[in-house]
Design a protein around this motif. Sequence first.
Motif, PDB file in Angstrom:
ATOM      1  N   TYR A  18       0.856  -1.189   0.000  1.00  0.00           N
ATOM      2  CA  TYR A  18       0.000   0.000   0.000  1.00  0.00           C
ATOM      3  C   TYR A  18       0.884   1.229   0.000  1.00  0.00           C
ATOM      4  N   HIS A  22      -1.713   4.606  -3.896  1.00  0.00           N
ATOM      5  CA  HIS A  22      -2.986   3.976  -3.513  1.00  0.00           C
ATOM      6  C   HIS A  22      -3.827   4.963  -2.702  1.00  0.00           C
ATOM      7  N   LEU A  23      -3.157   5.609  -1.762  1.00  0.00           N
ATOM      8  CA  LEU A  23      -3.864   6.556  -0.895  1.00  0.00           C
ATOM      9  C   LEU A  23      -4.379   7.756  -1.685  1.00  0.00           C
ATOM     10  N   GLU A  26      -7.495   6.734  -3.413  1.00  0.00           N
ATOM     11  CA  GLU A  26      -8.643   6.493  -2.541  1.00  0.00           C
ATOM     12  C   GLU A  26      -9.092   7.733  -1.776  1.00  0.00           C
ATOM     13  N   THR A  29      -7.905   6.381   3.962  1.00  0.00           N
ATOM     14  CA  THR A  29      -7.793   4.942   4.200  1.00  0.00           C
ATOM     15  C   THR A  29      -7.787   4.611   5.681  1.00  0.00           C
ATOM     16  N   TRP A  31      -6.020   2.712   8.465  1.00  0.00           N
ATOM     17  CA  TRP A  31      -4.649   2.196   8.642  1.00  0.00           C
ATOM     18  C   TRP A  31      -4.706   0.913   9.466  1.00  0.00           C
ATOM     19  N   ARG A 103      -8.337   6.526  10.746  1.00  0.00           N
ATOM     20  CA  ARG A 103      -8.536   6.805   9.326  1.00  0.00           C
ATOM     21  C   ARG A 103      -7.722   8.033   8.951  1.00  0.00           C
TER      22      ARG A 103
END
Length: 158
Positions: A18, A22-23, A26, A29, A31, A103
């Motif tokens: 990750y 990716h973050l 999105e 996220t 964690w 989050r």
Amino acid sequence: MAKQDPNYWLMKSEPDAYGIDHLKKEGNTLWDGIRNYQARNFMRSMLIGDKAFFYHSNCKPPGIVGLMEVIETGLVDPTQFDPKAKYYDPKSSPDKPRWDCVRLHYLGRFSELLSLESLRDKYSAEQLPVLRKGNRLSILPIPKSTANDLLQWLGPLH
DNA sequence: GCCAACGTTGGC
DNA sequence: GCCAACGTTGGC
């Protein structure tokens, strides 16, 4: 009353598993997957508004790539209950969960990776705990003075 | 692949 | 509680 100063953290993730991209995709996220009590306790002490440097570990080259903000705290890590999940913990149960998480919201990446090597040139292990030899903690606090210095050095977010 | 620096587990 | 054996992280 003035808004409290945020605390700063460093959070590691392997970019293959990750990464910052990716973050970015999105937006935010959970964690999850933290299975180390010390790291968990650091997460428990996080407050909404705290900021975290995203660190790419176990890659070439390792280093700081971006910045995140804590937007939710005290969340139960759902992966601990799923027998098929990599982070399943048979000793945990929904009525007595052992692992929790926060989050994080994507704030941006820095224009270039700030490598571990260059961090070593500039800071001591006291100023930046991630530099401690043999350090394996995936979540670490960063002293405010170091954090401010880092932000100045890293420049604007992208 | 090697290894340092831990953390975890389980026997006693 | 002690400690040996083993596992994991993560840089190199």
